[in-house]
Design a protein around this motif. Structure first.
Motif, PDB file in Angstrom:
ATOM      1  N   UNK A  11      37.885 -60.002 -40.001  1.00  0.00           N
ATOM      2  CA  UNK A  11      38.889 -58.946 -40.066  1.00  0.00           C
ATOM      3  C   UNK A  11      38.669 -57.989 -38.905  1.00  0.00           C
ATOM      4  N   UNK A  12      39.748 -57.640 -38.247  1.00  0.00           N
ATOM      5  CA  UNK A  12      39.665 -56.683 -37.137  1.00  0.00           C
ATOM      6  C   UNK A  12      39.421 -55.276 -37.674  1.00  0.00           C
ATOM      7  N   UNK A  13      40.187 -54.908 -38.704  1.00  0.00           N
ATOM      8  CA  UNK A  13      39.964 -53.689 -39.473  1.00  0.00           C
ATOM      9  C   UNK A  13      39.626 -54.098 -40.900  1.00  0.00           C
ATOM     10  N   UNK A  14      39.069 -53.207 -41.700  1.00  0.00           N
ATOM     11  CA  UNK A  14      38.683 -53.605 -43.059  1.00  0.00           C
ATOM     12  C   UNK A  14      39.792 -54.267 -43.855  1.00  0.00           C
ATOM     13  N   UNK A  20      47.956 -58.798 -37.498  1.00  0.00           N
ATOM     14  CA  UNK A  20      48.697 -57.827 -38.310  1.00  0.00           C
ATOM     15  C   UNK A  20      48.603 -56.441 -37.698  1.00  0.00           C
ATOM     16  N   UNK A  21      47.403 -56.079 -37.246  1.00  0.00           N
ATOM     17  CA  UNK A  21      47.243 -54.788 -36.559  1.00  0.00           C
ATOM     18  C   UNK A  21      48.184 -54.704 -35.364  1.00  0.00           C
ATOM     19  N   UNK A  22      48.207 -55.735 -34.558  1.00  0.00           N
ATOM     20  CA  UNK A  22      49.039 -55.739 -33.349  1.00  0.00           C
ATOM     21  C   UNK A  22      50.521 -55.573 -33.702  1.00  0.00           C
ATOM     22  N   UNK A 143      43.020 -47.672 -31.835  1.00  0.00           N
ATOM     23  CA  UNK A 143      42.602 -49.045 -31.559  1.00  0.00           C
ATOM     24  C   UNK A 143      41.101 -49.163 -31.775  1.00  0.00           C
ATOM     25  N   UNK A 144      40.692 -50.256 -32.396  1.00  0.00           N
ATOM     26  CA  UNK A 144      39.261 -50.511 -32.569  1.00  0.00           C
ATOM     27  C   UNK A 144      38.758 -51.340 -31.396  1.00  0.00           C
TER      28      UNK A 144
END
Length: 330
Positions: A11-14, A20-22, A143-144
């Motif tokens: 997962x890019x974020x939790x 999906x983030x993009x 952005x992470x």
């Protein structure tokens, strides 16, 4: 974009994978998606590397302090004096700058900018996924990414800020972080780096209070002016200048006691201090440590000690601090 089909085990974020983030940022903040180097040869590796990274600013579990830090950060005014001065450094040559805040947490600097510099665009960046989720929940573009491995295109932002945590970057990676900041700058953009000197009140506070009294400790060395200059030079920066900046904490309350209590609450949450220190002990140690020199107090026309002022149910307590700020160019 379906980059994540090749790296779908993380997962890019939790609560979001990268695709999906993009899609979310492309819909909400198209200018953010335009900055991301989605087709870069290193992008997949950077995302995979991020999937295994955890730090103390995620949650309070497992020796972290992320939850208490975010609670403290809800009071945007506490560090606004210093943050406003840092933002000012990007306003002289570029009319409507786009600033990347590399160690941006959950968007405190962006909130200050929205209030005091509404013509700025600030992209909040952080290594902690929970910080980025919190920022986005507040409608703050975020952005992470790792400070030393940015996901942005070359020459894509007008200003880069590394502040309020520069000493957390691994010393072996610090020059690379500065080089990455320079890489994503436009030709006439500036890189601003902020930290507190090793002999400062802040460094003493971390060494004597935070390190022994927080679950994560604080085994980091703060940066001197010579260290900042040397690392920035080796990273390829030009026209480096170093200055001191008055950077206080300011807490408010409806009475003197309320203002002081709010400062104690802020210090406990900000630094994840445990119950081994009582509220009174935290404030006592702060009074002992945060004392400016006579020269510093005269320079900024401030009290050298923690002080309270106000009347009619509006009181402000000020904890004095002085930071080092480096400004550099490509």
């Amino acid at each position: 974009m379906k980059l994540n089909e090749r790296v779908d085990a993380y997962q890019y974020l939790p609560n979001l994978d990268f695709d999906t983030y993009y899609d979310v940022v492309k819909d909400k903040w198209p200018w953010v998606s335009n900055l991301i180097d989605v087709d870069g040869c290193d992008t997949e590796r950077r995302l995979v590397d991020l999937s295994s990274v955890k730090n103390e600013f995620e949650e309070n579990e497992a020796a972290g302090r992320g939850d208490s830090y975010r609670d403290a950060m809800r009071n945007t005014g506490v560090r606004s004096v210093g943050m406003s001065q840092l933002l000012q450094k990007f306003s002289s040559s570029i009319g409507n700058p786009l600033v990347l805040d590399i160690l941006g947490g959950d968007g405190e600097l962006a909130r200050v900018a929205a209030s005091e510099y509404p013509h700025f665009r600030v992209l909040t960046s952080d290594l902690a996924g929970r910080m980025i989720e919190s920022a986005m929940a507040q409608e703050i573009p975020a952005i992470r990414q790792s400070a030393e491995d940015l996901l942005l295109l070359d020459g894509s932002v007008d200003g880069v800020l590394i502040a309020y945590g520069t000493h957390h970057i691994d010393p072996e990676q610090r020059k690379r972080a500065y080089a990455e900041g320079l890489r994503v700058l436009v030709a006439d953009g500036s890189l601003v780096v902020h930290d507190f000197a090793p002999d400062s009140c802040v460094a003493t506070w971390f060494r004597e209070v935070v390190h022994p009294s927080s679950p994560a400790g604080h085994d980091y060395v703060h940066l001197s002016a010579d260290q900042l200059t040397d690392d920035l030079t080796k990273a390829g920066a030009k026209s480096i200048s170093i200055s001191e900046m008055y950077d206080p904490f300011i807490c408010e309350g409806t009475s003197v006691k309320a203002a002081i209590d709010n400062l104690g609450f802020y210090l406990r949450g900000m630094y994840g201090l445990t119950a081994s220190l009582s509220d009174d002990q935290i404030l006592e140690r702060a009074r002992e440590i945060f004392v400016l020199s006579a020269e510093q107090a005269e320079r900024w026309h401030v009290s050298p000690n923690i002080s309270v002022e106000g009347k009619h149910h509006t009181y402000r307590v000020t904890l004095p601090r002085v930071a080092l700020v480096a400004t550099a160019f490509k």
